[in-house]
Design a protein around this motif. Sequence first.
Motif, PDB file in Angstrom:
ATOM      1  N   UNK A 101      39.899  47.198  65.023  1.00  0.00           N
ATOM      2  CA  UNK A 101      39.705  47.730  66.366  1.00  0.00           C
ATOM      3  C   UNK A 101      40.354  49.097  66.516  1.00  0.00           C
ATOM      4  N   UNK A 102      41.390  49.338  65.731  1.00  0.00           N
ATOM      5  CA  UNK A 102      42.088  50.624  65.781  1.00  0.00           C
ATOM      6  C   UNK A 102      42.649  50.908  64.406  1.00  0.00           C
ATOM      7  N   UNK A 103      42.534  52.154  63.975  1.00  0.00           N
ATOM      8  CA  UNK A 103      43.065  52.565  62.687  1.00  0.00           C
ATOM      9  C   UNK A 103      43.585  53.989  62.835  1.00  0.00           C
ATOM     10  N   UNK A 104      44.908  54.130  62.782  1.00  0.00           N
ATOM     11  CA  UNK A 104      45.523  55.433  63.012  1.00  0.00           C
ATOM     12  C   UNK A 104      46.585  55.711  61.956  1.00  0.00           C
ATOM     13  N   UNK A 105      46.821  57.001  61.759  1.00  0.00           N
ATOM     14  CA  UNK A 105      47.873  57.458  60.857  1.00  0.00           C
ATOM     15  C   UNK A 105      48.789  58.372  61.661  1.00  0.00           C
ATOM     16  N   UNK A 106      50.073  58.032  61.699  1.00  0.00           N
ATOM     17  CA  UNK A 106      51.029  58.773  62.520  1.00  0.00           C
ATOM     18  C   UNK A 106      52.142  59.290  61.629  1.00  0.00           C
ATOM     19  N   UNK A 107      52.444  60.579  61.752  1.00  0.00           N
ATOM     20  CA  UNK A 107      53.553  61.171  61.016  1.00  0.00           C
ATOM     21  C   UNK A 107      54.849  60.905  61.768  1.00  0.00           C
ATOM     22  N   UNK A 108      55.860  60.445  61.034  1.00  0.00           N
ATOM     23  CA  UNK A 108      57.148  60.124  61.622  1.00  0.00           C
ATOM     24  C   UNK A 108      58.259  60.829  60.863  1.00  0.00           C
ATOM     25  N   UNK A 109      59.362  61.041  61.557  1.00  0.00           N
ATOM     26  CA  UNK A 109      60.553  61.607  60.946  1.00  0.00           C
ATOM     27  C   UNK A 109      61.076  60.640  59.885  1.00  0.00           C
ATOM     28  N   UNK A 110      61.298  61.152  58.678  1.00  0.00           N
ATOM     29  CA  UNK A 110      61.766  60.291  57.592  1.00  0.00           C
ATOM     30  C   UNK A 110      63.177  59.773  57.817  1.00  0.00           C
ATOM     31  N   UNK A 111      63.918  60.423  58.735  1.00  0.00           N
ATOM     32  CA  UNK A 111      65.273  59.978  59.006  1.00  0.00           C
ATOM     33  C   UNK A 111      65.327  58.747  59.911  1.00  0.00           C
TER      34      UNK A 111
END
Length: 985
Positions: free
Chosen positions: A356-366
């Motif tokens: 139903x949903x497929x997303x890629x989110x960039x996050x802070x590695x810290x």
Amino acid sequence: MVMAIRSLFIFVVILSITVPTLSLYEDQVGLMDWHQKYIGKVKHAVFQTQKTGRKRVVVSTEENVIASLDLRHGEIFWRHVLGPNDAIDGIAIAMTKYVITLSSGGSILRAWNLPDGQMVWESFLQGTRDSNSFLFVPTSSKVDKDNTILVFGKGSLHAVSSIHGEIVWKMDFPAESFEVQEVIQHHDIDTIQVVGFVGSSQFDVYQINAKNGELLKHDSAAFEGGFSGEVSLVSSAKLVVLDAARSTLLTISFQNGEISFQKTYISDLVEDFSGMAVILPSKLNGLFAVKTNTASAFISVSSEGKLEVVDKITHATVISNPLPVSEGQQTFALVQHGDNDIHLNVKQGHDWNSDLLKEKIKLDQQRGFVHKVFINNYVRTDRSHGFRALIVMEDHSLLLLQQGEVVWRREDGLASIIGVTTSELPVERVGVSVAKVEQNLFEWLKGHMLKVKGTLMLASAEEVAAIQGMRLKSSEKSKMTRDHNGFRKLLIVLTKSGKLFALHTGDGRIVWSLLLNSLRQTETCQNPTGINLYQWQVPHHHAMDENPSVLVVGKCRPSSDALGILSFVDTYTGKELNSFGLDHSVVQVIPLPFTDATEQRLHLLIDASGQAHLYPRSAEAVAVFQREFSNIYWYSVETNNGVIKGHGLKSNCDGEVANNYCFGTREIWSIVFPSESEKIITTVTRKSNEVVHTQAKVIADQDVMYKYISKNLLFVATVSPKASGDIGSATPEESQLVVYVVDTVTGRILHRMIHHGSQGPVHAVFSENWIVYHYFNLRAHRYEMTVIEIYDQSRADNKDVLKLVLGKHNLTSPVSSYSRPEVTTKSQSYYFTHSVKAITVTLTAKGITSKHLLIGTIGDQVLAMDKRFFDPRRSVNPTQSEKEEGILPLTDSLPIIPQSYVTHSLKVEGLRGIVTAPAKLESATLVFTYGVDLFFTRLAPSRTYDSLTEDFSYALLLITIVALVVAIFVTWVLSEKKDLRDKWR
């Protein structure tokens, strides 16, 4: 000329009678202090987005906080901190208007009003034994219908009214060790099923009438292999559990009074399986997840109980609880970690292949890995379903994801600080402008007009806020360079998650943050935890090219014999300079007052076997250490055994491999408290960085007393074992509090005092030659605070004040702890109206400024009290010379002045500690208070006697000087003319 002198005299008199006050104006709040609110690591979350208006999510945290957050910005609508001993076991929403919380091991059930957080009712549930807790709130769309809340806790099942909180019925199960795992509500809402385990090998099913608690049916079956206790309910009559060895899945079917077990080996489902498996928490229809050593397997369960793997994921995976979107359909979120991002998939429980949903989110590695995920749906403008995800990260931060982006983030790891130190900022380079402020003439005139209106108290509320904003913007407190007064610093804090933060003292912003890899879980270090952080390298002010650094000490497990971990972090850049695991444990860390040529501070790490390890490991450090080898002593406290020991060093450690940095230790002395009469509850010593301005104290009639100054003194408080519990656990005849002052080099007891009929908890502070401690007097039914001052009698005969004033008195002659000290003590006790959470004392650069005690009260505020209130020489009728000295008249209780609250009207929820640090300006001290909230301020215990205030009007001073000069000139001209006229007569 006479008139000019007279005018100048009048102006000086007016200035002399103007006395500054300690109170703050409305527009001064936030100039020298800041306050930040947090909630802690979220463990439960319930969305409330059905109604129009504000969308919110209700969460409970590991800091025992229940809070309602705005889904738009992440701000706190309302919040309640339940206390350290009231852990929240579960939350739910009842009747779409009440938030239900279960806490204290299933013994306290509360209902909170959803819009404003007011408590509606509170119910105390009694039981016969400690057990797991379970909260079940039936789903209902009717707002005013009284749904029966089912609670399992203290070994009993309670049915509680959701409107009034009254207990409708209570059921005690026949088997004493029965633990409820699930409560199942069927379409017939009058009947419920309660399933659980008896011990580790028996499975029970109870069918109960939900209205009156009548037992309708009871079935049980035993399984020889035993259960591990983790359960996944896959249908209304089927659940999956691991066996005791965690290598076999058991499908348990219970229907129509029949219970059957079906075994499936995990090795048949997952290739290369070894070790033990874990069932991930979920309540999906026909689907569950198992985490193995190689992958996370998602397994479907057919109606016949057959298991089949639908997908295997090798990356770190987190699964959410199911979200019903329509009749009979469930969705859930699946989070996987990529290289520099996370993948969020929302799937249907009955159709694994469709997303139903497929997303890629960039996050802070810290931020580390995702620990929990909660999902919620909403309706888009095209009437399709959208989804938002609330995720809890490894560093305890909270993020809301929607439409592939991070909508907001909260740094709630700062609610669990375990260590604090300070660091200087870089020196401002000559010719480099750190901040440029550009304003046109109109803005400049407008700002000054607002300030004039504020001074004349003619400004409106909006204009007051504008004035405050201008002051914050124009002030230099937020610069990233050190100032000459030492107000701008970095607060380096270590949190429970193993993350370091650098907070700017000017405005509290996060300058940098670092999730320490050395304190993250690995195969060799399964459950790492931080111990504390220490100043490692503090370069001298002229060393421009050297950056200060801190040492973070941790260990791989909470046990005392766990291997230690060291990490070194640059406080300017936030980069980890080095980290490594130790080959020994860390029980005690002793910072030594020595540094090497690079200004790295020497530290001794004591392991579980009593051996001492020197860091840094360099030949120069060993040479410095060897020069002071015979002068290094320390002590250890064994609270459980009631023993305090003193230790010294001997030759290098005995071992097969020569180690120049390991040293054997020897026990010099020990104090054993009798276990039948005394139990150690508190030990306090002086701060190593405290500066004492003078050892002499001039008292009334020009007499001199000499403070007994020693950094080797230890304050110890013991109570009788019966009085070691909560207040009131013992009678006054059974309880007594005994306090000691011990020399930690020789083990000599310098002072001992008994408080009959008193008990702890005891909070104490040790500064210079005095100790102040807080306890409860059972006989008077009040809290008390006692002060002890210690004086050196060996110098009592040498009282030449003239030599002392001229600096010819030798107060710096070496004093040995082995020379038997001749000391005398003075003490006094006072009543105090508050319970106390923490006590500390202000620190200044030279120790000249008078001391203030900072007391963290039970109301989560910080109260500043002058040390003069704790003078043991106070008497009912002080003499004139004592009044001139500043001694206050004696009262039986300590006064609490509302204006003395450092935190003003603010509360530092969950207050745990108060840290003080000196500024370069002698009159000022920096105060940092932490708990669930953070608060920082700057204090001047003796007023700002050595500086002008920040809001001092230099323009007004210049105008006054010019006016005086003009007045002098005019009056001089008029005087000359008058003299000339008089002469012509």
